[in-house]
Scaffold this motif. Structure first.
Motif, PDB file in Angstrom:
ATOM      1  N   ALA A  89      47.023  48.500 112.979  1.00  0.00           N
ATOM      2  CA  ALA A  89      46.983  48.259 114.431  1.00  0.00           C
ATOM      3  C   ALA A  89      47.698  49.375 115.180  1.00  0.00           C
ATOM      4  O   ALA A  89      47.274  49.782 116.270  1.00  0.00           O
ATOM      5  CB  ALA A  89      47.614  46.909 114.748  1.00  0.00           C
ATOM      6  N   LEU A  90      48.784  49.899 114.599  1.00  0.00           N
ATOM      7  CA  LEU A  90      49.558  50.937 115.273  1.00  0.00           C
ATOM      8  C   LEU A  90      48.741  52.213 115.441  1.00  0.00           C
ATOM      9  O   LEU A  90      48.702  52.788 116.537  1.00  0.00           O
ATOM     10  CB  LEU A  90      50.837  51.228 114.486  1.00  0.00           C
ATOM     11  N   ILE A  91      48.073  52.658 114.382  1.00  0.00           N
ATOM     12  CA  ILE A  91      47.288  53.885 114.534  1.00  0.00           C
ATOM     13  C   ILE A  91      45.944  53.592 115.196  1.00  0.00           C
ATOM     14  O   ILE A  91      45.254  54.520 115.624  1.00  0.00           O
ATOM     15  CB  ILE A  91      47.081  54.613 113.187  1.00  0.00           C
ATOM     16  N   GLY A  92      45.600  52.321 115.305  1.00  0.00           N
ATOM     17  CA  GLY A  92      44.399  51.940 116.032  1.00  0.00           C
ATOM     18  C   GLY A  92      44.655  51.743 117.513  1.00  0.00           C
ATOM     19  O   GLY A  92      43.810  51.194 118.231  1.00  0.00           O
ATOM     20  N   ASP A  93      45.834  52.188 117.959  1.00  0.00           N
ATOM     21  CA  ASP A  93      46.210  52.132 119.383  1.00  0.00           C
ATOM     22  C   ASP A  93      46.282  50.707 119.917  1.00  0.00           C
ATOM     23  O   ASP A  93      45.889  50.420 121.043  1.00  0.00           O
ATOM     24  CB  ASP A  93      45.253  52.984 120.232  1.00  0.00           C
ATOM     25  N   GLU A  94      46.818  49.803 119.080  1.00  0.00           N
ATOM     26  CA  GLU A  94      47.107  48.436 119.507  1.00  0.00           C
ATOM     27  C   GLU A  94      48.601  48.173 119.292  1.00  0.00           C
ATOM     28  O   GLU A  94      48.981  47.357 118.452  1.00  0.00           O
ATOM     29  CB  GLU A  94      46.286  47.436 118.698  1.00  0.00           C
ATOM     30  N   PRO A  95      49.475  48.864 120.024  1.00  0.00           N
ATOM     31  CA  PRO A  95      50.917  48.748 119.744  1.00  0.00           C
ATOM     32  C   PRO A  95      51.467  47.347 119.946  1.00  0.00           C
ATOM     33  O   PRO A  95      52.379  46.936 119.213  1.00  0.00           O
ATOM     34  CB  PRO A  95      51.548  49.753 120.721  1.00  0.00           C
ATOM     35  N   ALA A  96      50.942  46.582 120.912  1.00  0.00           N
ATOM     36  CA  ALA A  96      51.445  45.217 121.125  1.00  0.00           C
ATOM     37  C   ALA A  96      51.105  44.340 119.929  1.00  0.00           C
ATOM     38  O   ALA A  96      51.952  43.577 119.432  1.00  0.00           O
ATOM     39  CB  ALA A  96      50.857  44.634 122.408  1.00  0.00           C
ATOM     40  N   ARG A  97      49.866  44.426 119.459  1.00  0.00           N
ATOM     41  CA  ARG A  97      49.458  43.662 118.280  1.00  0.00           C
ATOM     42  C   ARG A  97      50.235  44.125 117.056  1.00  0.00           C
ATOM     43  O   ARG A  97      50.669  43.300 116.235  1.00  0.00           O
ATOM     44  CB  ARG A  97      47.950  43.837 118.057  1.00  0.00           C
ATOM     45  N   ALA A  98      50.433  45.443 116.933  1.00  0.00           N
ATOM     46  CA  ALA A  98      51.197  45.975 115.807  1.00  0.00           C
ATOM     47  C   ALA A  98      52.611  45.408 115.804  1.00  0.00           C
ATOM     48  O   ALA A  98      53.133  45.011 114.748  1.00  0.00           O
ATOM     49  CB  ALA A  98      51.232  47.501 115.872  1.00  0.00           C
ATOM     50  N   ALA A  99      53.237  45.344 116.970  1.00  0.00           N
ATOM     51  CA  ALA A  99      54.606  44.822 117.053  1.00  0.00           C
ATOM     52  C   ALA A  99      54.674  43.381 116.574  1.00  0.00           C
ATOM     53  O   ALA A  99      55.607  42.985 115.857  1.00  0.00           O
ATOM     54  CB  ALA A  99      55.123  44.939 118.490  1.00  0.00           C
ATOM     55  N   GLU A 100      53.684  42.571 116.941  1.00  0.00           N
ATOM     56  CA  GLU A 100      53.658  41.177 116.488  1.00  0.00           C
ATOM     57  C   GLU A 100      53.579  41.106 114.961  1.00  0.00           C
ATOM     58  O   GLU A 100      54.275  40.302 114.325  1.00  0.00           O
ATOM     59  CB  GLU A 100      52.453  40.459 117.092  1.00  0.00           C
ATOM     60  N   LEU A 101      52.746  41.928 114.384  1.00  0.00           N
ATOM     61  CA  LEU A 101      52.575  41.910 112.931  1.00  0.00           C
ATOM     62  C   LEU A 101      53.832  42.422 112.223  1.00  0.00           C
ATOM     63  O   LEU A 101      54.236  41.877 111.186  1.00  0.00           O
ATOM     64  CB  LEU A 101      51.357  42.753 112.547  1.00  0.00           C
ATOM     65  N   PHE A 102      54.451  43.456 112.746  1.00  0.00           N
ATOM     66  CA  PHE A 102      55.685  43.962 112.139  1.00  0.00           C
ATOM     67  C   PHE A 102      56.792  42.906 112.206  1.00  0.00           C
ATOM     68  O   PHE A 102      57.551  42.725 111.237  1.00  0.00           O
ATOM     69  CB  PHE A 102      56.147  45.242 112.847  1.00  0.00           C
ATOM     70  N   GLU A 103      56.896  42.208 113.325  1.00  0.00           N
ATOM     71  CA  GLU A 103      57.914  41.155 113.453  1.00  0.00           C
ATOM     72  C   GLU A 103      57.661  40.035 112.449  1.00  0.00           C
ATOM     73  O   GLU A 103      58.597  39.505 111.836  1.00  0.00           O
ATOM     74  CB  GLU A 103      57.924  40.615 114.880  1.00  0.00           C
ATOM     75  N   GLU A 104      56.383  39.682 112.275  1.00  0.00           N
ATOM     76  CA  GLU A 104      56.047  38.642 111.299  1.00  0.00           C
ATOM     77  C   GLU A 104      56.390  39.102 109.884  1.00  0.00           C
ATOM     78  O   GLU A 104      56.960  38.336 109.084  1.00  0.00           O
ATOM     79  CB  GLU A 104      54.558  38.306 111.395  1.00  0.00           C
ATOM     80  N   ALA A 105      56.052  40.358 109.569  1.00  0.00           N
ATOM     81  CA  ALA A 105      56.344  40.877 108.234  1.00  0.00           C
ATOM     82  C   ALA A 105      57.847  40.911 107.984  1.00  0.00           C
ATOM     83  O   ALA A 105      58.319  40.523 106.895  1.00  0.00           O
ATOM     84  CB  ALA A 105      55.746  42.275 108.084  1.00  0.00           C
ATOM     85  N   LEU A 106      58.621  41.350 108.967  1.00  0.00           N
ATOM     86  CA  LEU A 106      60.072  41.407 108.799  1.00  0.00           C
ATOM     87  C   LEU A 106      60.669  40.011 108.638  1.00  0.00           C
ATOM     88  O   LEU A 106      61.660  39.830 107.911  1.00  0.00           O
ATOM     89  CB  LEU A 106      60.703  42.132 109.992  1.00  0.00           C
ATOM     90  N   TRP A 107      60.077  39.016 109.287  1.00  0.00           N
ATOM     91  CA  TRP A 107      60.530  37.632 109.087  1.00  0.00           C
ATOM     92  C   TRP A 107      60.328  37.215 107.632  1.00  0.00           C
ATOM     93  O   TRP A 107      61.212  36.618 107.011  1.00  0.00           O
ATOM     94  CB  TRP A 107      59.756  36.709 110.027  1.00  0.00           C
ATOM     95  N   HIS A 108      59.151  37.546 107.086  1.00  0.00           N
ATOM     96  CA  HIS A 108      58.877  37.227 105.670  1.00  0.00           C
ATOM     97  C   HIS A 108      59.838  37.986 104.753  1.00  0.00           C
ATOM     98  O   HIS A 108      60.376  37.416 103.790  1.00  0.00           O
ATOM     99  CB  HIS A 108      57.438  37.599 105.317  1.00  0.00           C
ATOM    100  N   TYR A 109      60.022  39.285 105.018  1.00  0.00           N
ATOM    101  CA  TYR A 109      60.903  40.086 104.167  1.00  0.00           C
ATOM    102  C   TYR A 109      62.312  39.501 104.133  1.00  0.00           C
ATOM    103  O   TYR A 109      62.941  39.388 103.068  1.00  0.00           O
ATOM    104  CB  TYR A 109      60.969  41.533 104.678  1.00  0.00           C
ATOM    105  N   GLU A 110      62.806  39.127 105.301  1.00  0.00           N
ATOM    106  CA  GLU A 110      64.165  38.576 105.369  1.00  0.00           C
ATOM    107  C   GLU A 110      64.246  37.244 104.632  1.00  0.00           C
ATOM    108  O   GLU A 110      65.218  36.976 103.903  1.00  0.00           O
ATOM    109  CB  GLU A 110      64.587  38.407 106.829  1.00  0.00           C
ATOM    110  N   LYS A 111      63.247  36.420 104.785  1.00  0.00           N
ATOM    111  CA  LYS A 111      63.224  35.122 104.121  1.00  0.00           C
ATOM    112  C   LYS A 111      63.217  35.288 102.604  1.00  0.00           C
ATOM    113  O   LYS A 111      63.842  34.504 101.863  1.00  0.00           O
ATOM    114  CB  LYS A 111      61.993  34.342 104.572  1.00  0.00           C
ATOM    115  N   LEU A 112      62.527  36.321 102.128  1.00  0.00           N
ATOM    116  CA  LEU A 112      62.409  36.562 100.688  1.00  0.00           C
ATOM    117  C   LEU A 112      63.560  37.397 100.135  1.00  0.00           C
ATOM    118  O   LEU A 112      63.666  37.566  98.914  1.00  0.00           O
ATOM    119  CB  LEU A 112      61.084  37.283 100.392  1.00  0.00           C
ATOM    120  N   GLY A 113      64.413  37.926 101.001  1.00  0.00           N
ATOM    121  CA  GLY A 113      65.498  38.786 100.541  1.00  0.00           C
ATOM    122  C   GLY A 113      65.016  40.163 100.125  1.00  0.00           C
ATOM    123  O   GLY A 113      65.679  40.849  99.338  1.00  0.00           O
ATOM    124  N   GLU A 114      63.876  40.590 100.651  1.00  0.00           N
ATOM    125  CA  GLU A 114      63.284  41.881 100.297  1.00  0.00           C
ATOM    126  C   GLU A 114      63.904  42.976 101.159  1.00  0.00           C
ATOM    127  O   GLU A 114      63.895  42.908 102.392  1.00  0.00           O
ATOM    128  CB  GLU A 114      61.768  41.831 100.521  1.00  0.00           C
TER     129      GLU A 114
END
Length: 733
Positions: free
Chosen positions: A507-532
């Motif tokens: 999404a980021l290189i597809g010029d959808e920075p708002a959508r990219a930000a949502e996905l990155f926040e979701e991924a970071l939530w998962h990473y933190e939950k998993l201790g990654e």
């Protein structure tokens, strides 16, 4: 492309043993290189083609502006990987979806260099096709190939290398001790024996009493250098008279007493077989097992792969040392300690025995296991202060990793291992500039195994990530969506985190920075939950910050960059930090903080160059080009010519990466602004000329220019091509 110590470009290895004889062949090789753009040294195995090619290349490399480069193609078994091996040898990377030959043509278009393509016979069709394509498109290229058969490319000049001459019968002319200074045509084989024998404990010397026997040994071996060296290595256990007697008995059995009944290729095989028979059972077994290594290896690898069924792990070093003493294995010093390798002909003989013993599959599996372990440990160490060393270690193992991957994709039942190994190497494919080859292996592995396993999930997100970096969103998005869906269906939370993260990248290189930000926040939530927590997680933070910057929210972007910087300092991570530096520079440019932006962009280029990560290097170059247009802190005006030169250098590098600036409007903004400023302040001719000069810079020269500024001007305008007339006169002394 880079220069070795002393400023001479190239990667030719230093000779580990003295070069004996071949004066006339050296002169003829030089003469042929002066009149032909393709010279092929042919002859039977063990005749010394590689040694002659390397000596000739070393002697003439100063006549080539861009030096001489060795490609050891013997370790490449898959023809489709030949182009990648050439790129790797040249210090280049191919991160595109194109054929490597296209990248080579573009990168070498204005180069003047000698390419030594060593060991072509098993890939003769692929070598011929690649050489023909390069010679057609690169006028400054000359190729010196070694092969047991000709390449049959138009314009090829052949030099058939005969064994070293040796006296027919009777006494040998020349002095008794030391180097033989008599008639070279008669003495070279004996001189080689004497030279190698002098290294044997006890200091064997050719004397008046034994030189006729030495000549008889060399004569019996037809003067084939490898056979002569193997025989000299036997002096640790046998006298020269015993060697002569045993050789004579063996050859008489094979030929019925006829001196001419044994062809030279069989002479070598018989000589190697004789050397093999004189080894102890353990030495023969280790010889066979070591043949699974496609290239150099260290002691740890041998101690893991080769024990069992006759050899204990603690015995490997002693047995290996004996094989080194007998010239079966070559020991070489390296920055990481001793490494070992086998000559191709010796390895082929060992591989034949390995198959005869019924151990090939088991040894290749153990070999695969070792390099899977190396890749796994590399993935762990990538998130540490040892990142650079990890990259270097993996680079040294590249040929063996190819062999391990080849085993996985060709051996039934190993499909999951193929997915696992190719996916685990993401840090090498992405971080060290091998996106093109990585995609090749991952695509093969994914086509073989469709079962929804964790290994397939990882291969899917890694492949999708790599396709994204290549600007290939058409392929990236379906792969990442499949990974996400599989993760949801199987409850694989870790795969889900990575799938969502890499969808954010798309999404980021597809010029959808708002959508990219949502996905990155979701991924970071998962990473933190998993201790990654690793380099990928830090990249998600950097990318989230960049998404904010692209939306004009530099404050949020800076907060994420600060967090990335703190974690990188804590763990010694540099690769993700280099990308964070790009985001900092981008944000600072928008805020008008030119000095900080320039410092961060330069450090971004330096660190990414350390890893040979072209994506990071070229992004930093694009930012530095823009910043070159900004007025200096001392009130000086911007340098528009330098800006266009750096844009030209970046343009050339994008050809080896993929779609320039990923085809992204946001990533392209600095480039477009730079171009607009340059065109407003320069004439069309001035702008085009500066850009052209930049396109002539290779990777290392472009980085030097970016870091040193116009002070590196000598690297921007290469000297005129040197004349190749009279090349052969180098050897006329």
């Amino acid at each position: 492309m880079s220069a070795k110590a002393g400023g001479c470009p190239g990667n030719l290895p230093a000779e580990t043993t003295s070069f004996v004889g071949r004066r006339s062949e050296l002169a003829e090789t030089g003469r042929l290189l002066g009149v032909s753009r393709l010279v092929t040294l042919t002859g039977p195995g063990g005749v010394g083609k590689s040694r002659l090619a390397l000596r000739a290349a070393t002697m003439v490399r100063g006549l080539f502006r861009d030096g001489a480069w060795l490609v050891e193609s013997a370790g490449v078994q898959d023809p489709s990987l030949l182009g990648h091996a050439v790129l790797e040898a040249l210090g280049m990377t191919d991160s595109t979806t194109r054929q490597p030959a296209q990248t080579l043509v573009e990168q070498l278009a204005d180069r003047e260099l000698l390419l030594v393509l060593d060991g072509c016979e098993h890939l003769v069709d692929a070598c011929a096709a690649l050489v023909e394509a390069l010679l057609r498109a690169v006028p400054g290229l000359r190729v010196l190939a070694t092969s047991r058969q000709e390449l049959r490319v138009q314009g090829e000049h052949l030099l058939v290398l005969a064994p070293l001459p040796v006296a027919e019968d009777g006494p040998v002319d020349g002095p008794v001790d030391g180097p033989v200074d008599g008639t070279a045509e008669v003495e070279d084989a004996v001189r080689l024996f004497a030279d190698r024998a002098a290294a044997v404990p006890g200091g064997f010397r050719v004397t008046a009493e034994n030189r006729a026997v030495v000549a008889a040994v060399c004569r019996r071996l037809d003067g084939i250098p490898l056979a002569v060296e193997l025989a000299a290595g036997r002096l640790r256990a046998l006298s020269v008279e015993q060697i002569a007697e045993r050789l004579d008995d063996r050859f008489r059995l094979l030929t019925g007493g006829s001196r001419t009944a044994l062809p030279r290729h069989r002479t070598l095989r018989t000589a190697i077989g004789w050397s093999h028979e004189l080894c102890t059972p353990q030495e023969r077994l280790l010889w066979a097992r070591l043949s699974v290594f496609a290239d150099g290896f260290d002691l740890d690898a041998a101690e893991y792969v080769c024990p069992g069924g006759g050899i204990e792990a603690e015995e490997v070093l002693e047995v290996l040392s004996e094989l080194v003493a007998k010239s079966v294995v070559v020991r070489e010093a390296g920055p990481g300690g001793a490494r070992y390798r086998m000559l191709d002909t010796v390895r082929e003989y060992g591989a034949w025995w390995l198959r005869s013993l019924g151990e090939e599959s088991r040894m290749r599996r153990r070999h695969r296991d070792w390099y899977l372990g190396l890749a796994t440990w590399g993935e762990v160490e990538w998130f540490s202060a040892r990142q650079a060393e990890t990259g270097d270690r993996t680079r040294l193992a590249h040929a063996n990793l190819r062999a391990a991957l080849d085993f996985c994709v060709s051996e039934p039942g190993e499909e999951q291992s193929a997915l696992h190994l190719a996916g685990t190497l993401w840090f090498y494919w992405v971080g060290c500039g091998h996106l093109g080859e990585g995609r090749l292996w991952l695509d093969r592995a994914l086509s073989l195994a469709h079962e929804p396993t964790p290994a397939r999930a990882k291969a899917l997100w890694v492949t999708g990530y790599m396709a994204t970096l290549q600007g290939d969103l058409r392929h990236a998005r379906p792969l990442l969506e499949e990974c996400r869906q599989q993760a949801v269906d199987t409850g694989d939370d870790l795969a889900l985190a990575y799938a969502v993260h890499r969808q954010g990248c798309a999404a980021l290189i597809g010029d959808e920075p708002a959508r990219a930000a949502e996905l990155f926040e979701e991924a970071l939530w998962h990473y933190e939950k998993l201790g990654e927590l690793n380099s990928n997680v830090l990249m998600a933070m950097f990318e989230l910050g960049l998404a904010a910057v692209f939306q004009g929210d530099t404050a949020t972007g800076d907060l994420w960059m600060e967090r990335v910087r703190d974690l990188c300092e804590e763990y010694g991570e540099q690769w993700a930090y280099a990308y964070g530096l790009y985001a900092m520079a981008y944000s600072e440019w928008q805020l008008g903080e030119v000095g900080s932006a320039r410092a961060h962009a330069r450090e971004c280029v330096r660190l990414n160059h350390l890893f040979r990560d072209l994506v990071g290097v070229v992004l930093g170059l694009e930012m530095l080009a823009l910043l070159a247009t900004e007025p200096g802190a001392d009130g000086s005006s911007g340098d528009l010519r330098e800006a266009r030169l750096l844009q030209g250098a970046a343009h050339r590098l994008w050809q080896a990466v993929g779609i320039p600036l990923f085809g992204s409007r946001n990533f392209r903004a600095p480039h477009d602004e730079c171009t607009a400023r340059a065109e407003a302040g320069l004439t069309e001719q001035e702008s085009a000329e500066a850009f052209r000069l930049g396109t002539r810079l290779g990777l290392d020269a472009a980085v030097a220019r970016a870091l040193e500024g116009p002070a590196a001007a000598g690297k921007a305008e290469p000297p005129q091509r040197c004349a190749l007339r009279g090349l052969g006169s180098t050897y006329d002394a």
